[in-house]
Design a protein around this motif. Structure first.
Motif, PDB file in Angstrom:
ATOM      1  N   ALA A  37       0.818  -1.226   0.000  1.00 60.95           N
ATOM      2  CA  ALA A  37       0.000   0.000   0.000  1.00 60.95           C
ATOM      3  C   ALA A  37       0.845   1.267   0.000  1.00 60.95           C
ATOM      4  CB  ALA A  37      -0.916   0.006   1.227  1.00 60.95           C
ATOM      5  N   ALA A  38       2.155   1.128   0.125  1.00 61.85           N
ATOM      6  CA  ALA A  38       3.016   2.299   0.295  1.00 61.85           C
ATOM      7  C   ALA A  38       3.197   3.067  -1.013  1.00 61.85           C
ATOM      8  CB  ALA A  38       4.381   1.867   0.821  1.00 61.85           C
ATOM      9  N   PRO A  39       3.187   4.397  -0.964  1.00 57.95           N
ATOM     10  CA  PRO A  39       3.454   5.217  -2.153  1.00 57.95           C
ATOM     11  C   PRO A  39       4.952   5.227  -2.466  1.00 57.95           C
ATOM     12  CG  PRO A  39       3.179   6.617  -0.233  1.00 57.95           C
ATOM     13  CD  PRO A  39       2.902   5.219   0.229  1.00 57.95           C
ATOM     14  N   SER A  40       5.296   5.686  -3.637  1.00 56.72           N
ATOM     15  CA  SER A  40       6.706   5.729  -4.041  1.00 56.72           C
ATOM     16  C   SER A  40       7.543   6.632  -3.146  1.00 56.72           C
ATOM     17  CB  SER A  40       6.825   6.180  -5.500  1.00 56.72           C
ATOM     18  OG  SER A  40       6.263   7.478  -5.661  1.00 56.72           O
ATOM     19  N   ALA A  41       6.904   7.635  -2.538  1.00 55.99           N
ATOM     20  CA  ALA A  41       7.635   8.514  -1.612  1.00 55.99           C
ATOM     21  C   ALA A  41       8.206   7.738  -0.440  1.00 55.99           C
ATOM     22  CB  ALA A  41       6.705   9.617  -1.100  1.00 55.99           C
ATOM     23  N   ILE A  42       7.600   6.596  -0.123  1.00 54.54           N
ATOM     24  CA  ILE A  42       8.093   5.716   0.940  1.00 54.54           C
ATOM     25  C   ILE A  42       9.076   4.697   0.365  1.00 54.54           C
ATOM     26  CG2 ILE A  42       7.417   3.818   2.458  1.00 54.54           C
ATOM     27  CD1 ILE A  42       6.295   5.964   3.872  1.00 54.54           C
ATOM     28  N   THR A  43       8.682   4.024  -0.709  1.00 52.04           N
ATOM     29  CA  THR A  43       9.443   2.861  -1.178  1.00 52.04           C
ATOM     30  C   THR A  43      10.767   3.215  -1.843  1.00 52.04           C
ATOM     31  OG1 THR A  43       8.227   2.858  -3.281  1.00 52.04           O
ATOM     32  CG2 THR A  43       7.328   1.519  -1.481  1.00 52.04           C
ATOM     33  N   GLU A  44      10.790   4.278  -2.639  1.00 54.76           N
ATOM     34  CA  GLU A  44      11.998   4.561  -3.415  1.00 54.76           C
ATOM     35  C   GLU A  44      13.208   4.918  -2.553  1.00 54.76           C
ATOM     36  OE1 GLU A  44      12.295   3.714  -6.546  1.00 54.76           O
ATOM     37  OE2 GLU A  44      10.266   2.980  -6.172  1.00 54.76           O
ATOM     38  N   PRO A  45      13.069   5.691  -1.472  1.00 53.54           N
ATOM     39  CA  PRO A  45      14.250   5.955  -0.633  1.00 53.54           C
ATOM     40  C   PRO A  45      14.771   4.712   0.090  1.00 53.54           C
ATOM     41  CG  PRO A  45      12.549   7.615  -0.267  1.00 53.54           C
ATOM     42  CD  PRO A  45      11.918   6.512  -1.050  1.00 53.54           C
ATOM     43  N   ILE A  46      13.933   3.671   0.220  1.00 52.63           N
ATOM     44  CA  ILE A  46      14.368   2.471   0.946  1.00 52.63           C
ATOM     45  C   ILE A  46      15.165   1.533   0.047  1.00 52.63           C
ATOM     46  CG2 ILE A  46      13.571   0.488   2.301  1.00 52.63           C
ATOM     47  CD1 ILE A  46      11.067   2.022   2.998  1.00 52.63           C
ATOM     48  N   ARG A  47      14.833   1.460  -1.226  1.00 53.93           N
ATOM     49  CA  ARG A  47      15.460   0.480  -2.130  1.00 53.93           C
ATOM     50  C   ARG A  47      16.991   0.556  -2.134  1.00 53.93           C
ATOM     51  NH1 ARG A  47      11.743  -2.209  -5.054  1.00 53.93           N
ATOM     52  NH2 ARG A  47       9.660  -1.285  -5.171  1.00 53.93           N
ATOM     53  N   PRO A  48      17.600   1.744  -2.155  1.00 53.95           N
ATOM     54  CA  PRO A  48      19.072   1.786  -2.155  1.00 53.95           C
ATOM     55  C   PRO A  48      19.698   1.247  -0.864  1.00 53.95           C
ATOM     56  CG  PRO A  48      18.155   3.875  -2.939  1.00 53.95           C
ATOM     57  CD  PRO A  48      17.022   3.089  -2.374  1.00 53.95           C
ATOM     58  N   GLN A  49      18.899   1.099   0.177  1.00 53.37           N
ATOM     59  CA  GLN A  49      19.417   0.605   1.460  1.00 53.37           C
ATOM     60  C   GLN A  49      19.335  -0.921   1.573  1.00 53.37           C
ATOM     61  OE1 GLN A  49      17.640   2.688   4.870  1.00 53.37           O
ATOM     62  NE2 GLN A  49      16.794   4.174   3.433  1.00 53.37           N
ATOM     63  N   ARG A  50      18.967  -1.590   0.497  1.00 57.91           N
ATOM     64  CA  ARG A  50      18.692  -3.030   0.560  1.00 57.91           C
ATOM     65  C   ARG A  50      19.802  -3.816   1.245  1.00 57.91           C
ATOM     66  NH1 ARG A  50      19.869  -7.628  -2.251  1.00 57.91           N
ATOM     67  NH2 ARG A  50      18.179  -9.196  -2.455  1.00 57.91           N
ATOM     68  N   ASP A  51      21.038  -3.639   0.821  1.00 66.05           N
ATOM     69  CA  ASP A  51      22.141  -4.450   1.344  1.00 66.05           C
ATOM     70  C   ASP A  51      22.386  -4.206   2.826  1.00 66.05           C
ATOM     71  OD1 ASP A  51      22.438  -5.540  -1.145  1.00 66.05           O
ATOM     72  OD2 ASP A  51      24.162  -4.297  -1.713  1.00 66.05           O
ATOM     73  N   ILE A  52      22.374  -2.946   3.224  1.00 65.87           N
ATOM     74  CA  ILE A  52      22.635  -2.654   4.637  1.00 65.87           C
ATOM     75  C   ILE A  52      21.491  -3.126   5.521  1.00 65.87           C
ATOM     76  CG2 ILE A  52      21.667  -0.294   4.602  1.00 65.87           C
ATOM     77  CD1 ILE A  52      23.956   0.496   6.495  1.00 65.87           C
ATOM     78  N   LEU A  53      20.243  -3.061   5.023  1.00 66.25           N
ATOM     79  CA  LEU A  53      19.108  -3.553   5.797  1.00 66.25           C
ATOM     80  C   LEU A  53      19.164  -5.068   5.937  1.00 66.25           C
ATOM     81  CD1 LEU A  53      16.169  -1.351   4.444  1.00 66.25           C
ATOM     82  CD2 LEU A  53      17.426  -1.097   6.582  1.00 66.25           C
ATOM     83  N   LEU A  54      19.509  -5.761   4.855  1.00 70.26           N
ATOM     84  CA  LEU A  54      19.634  -7.220   4.923  1.00 70.26           C
ATOM     85  C   LEU A  54      20.728  -7.627   5.892  1.00 70.26           C
ATOM     86  CD1 LEU A  54      19.220  -8.236   1.166  1.00 70.26           C
ATOM     87  CD2 LEU A  54      17.557  -8.492   3.010  1.00 70.26           C
ATOM     88  N   SER A  55      21.828  -6.889   5.881  1.00 72.97           N
ATOM     89  CA  SER A  55      22.921  -7.192   6.795  1.00 72.97           C
ATOM     90  C   SER A  55      22.504  -6.972   8.249  1.00 72.97           C
ATOM     91  CB  SER A  55      24.134  -6.322   6.465  1.00 72.97           C
ATOM     92  OG  SER A  55      25.175  -6.519   7.392  1.00 72.97           O
TER      93      SER A  55
END
Length: 330
Positions: free
Chosen positions: A291-309
């Motif tokens: 349900a999240a808008p792009s204003a939420i999702t797009e800033p998170i995508r570049p953090q994928r690796d650090i969040l997974l770690s």
């Protein structure tokens, strides 16, 4: 080196203790600011009056007139309120030792003021770091904050679209925040006697009716406002010696918002909340992401690796993050 767990579950008995205090506080009505205080009888003008003497903030004594000597109704009512405040302070102190999240005394003073004004009852929501702390307590999640991490750096307050048309909006103790060049700087601050101004983000949507409000210039417009304010829930925040009724965004939506907008320490707090929520409601995080808008999702995508770690100790959370952040935008 093994990645530490983001949270640990509190024992059922401790959670029951928190739940009992929560229920009492939600129906307690107005709260006494500061310490519970003492009652003192003052004479010298031909009459005697009861005063409540207390500390609204550490190191600053204050007093409030209760009523004339012989006014047993006023005296007994104040004694009852002070007794409740003393009991609450003891319980909050015990919960702090048991690992529950407790904000500082300055935060408590500000939020008690907002509660007593009726701001949360009128629709104001608590967001940001403090809302994450409230939700972690609600889920019984014990989190060790990094050494030197402050209980809070600011108050994030979400105002619904009609809030500025309500009488309570004009009563909020808000002033202009200190000037700063940082992108996250607050336009506003909570100003109360005896306290340094507390930075406060008064967050609104682009459709909020602020045209007739003196507070309009203190508000910050955020594109994901409607996402955060959808279906809020009642909650409490432990702060100082208080258990303060507030209103909160949905936990899963709060997590995604925090991951996209926060600094490192707040981001870890949000991940801890995500792990605790996932263990109790496996679908909440995924539903909120969809349900999240792009204003939420797009800033998170570049953090994928650090969040997974950071989520290495929680395979289910890792899988959720990998699925959400690897796929196309919702």
């Amino acid at each position: 080196m093994k990645t530490p767990a983001l949270y640990r579950q509190n024992q059922p008995a401790f959670r029951q203790q928190y739940a009992a205090l929560r229920e009492q506080s939600l129906t307690a009505g107005a709260l006494l600011p500061g310490t519970p205080g003492t009652l003192q009888l003052r004479r010298g003008t031909g009459y005697a009056y009861w005063y409540r003497v207390y500390y609204p903030v550490p190191g600053k004594q204050a007093e409030t007139l209760v009523g004339r000597e012989g006014d047993s109704t006023a005296e007994n009512a104040m004694r009852t309120q002070m007794g409740f405040a003393e009991s609450t302070a003891r319980q909050v102190g015990m919960l702090r030792k048991l690992g529950f999240q407790v904000a500082d005394k300055a935060t408590a003073r500000a939020l008690v003021e907002l509660h007593n004004l009726g701001a949360f009852e009128a629709g104001l929501l608590l967001a940001g770091r403090l809302a994450c702390m409230a939700w972690l307590n609600e889920l019984g999640a014990r989190v060790r904050l990094p050494a030197g991490s402050a209980a809070t750096a600011r108050l994030d307050l979400l105002a619904p679209a009609n809030f500025f048309s309500l009488a309570v909006a004009a009563k909020l103790p808000l002033v202009a925040g200190s000037e700063s060049s940082t992108p996250s700087a607050c336009h506003a601050a909570i100003a109360l006697p005896g306290l340094s101004p507390i930075p406060a983000g008064l967050l609104v949507g682009d459709h909020a009716n602020t045209s007739d409000s003196a507070l309009a210039w203190l508000a910050t417009t955020i594109p994901d406002h409607d996402y955060l304010t959808a279906a809020p829930v009642p909650g409490v925040l432990l702060a100082g010696g208080h258990c303060i009724p507030v209103r909160l965004p949905q936990a899963a939506r709060l997590v995604w918002h925090q991951l996209g907008t926060s600094q490192d320490s707040e981001r870890r707090l949000a991940l801890s909340l995500a792990a605790a929520l996932l263990a109790q409601d496996p679908w909440a995080m995924l539903t909120a992401w969809e349900a999240a808008p792009s204003a939420i999702t797009e800033p998170i995508r570049p953090q994928r690796d650090i969040l997974l770690s950071s989520a290495a100790a929680h395979p289910d959370l890792q899988d959720l993050l990998a699925d959400c952040l690897s796929g196309p935008s919702p």
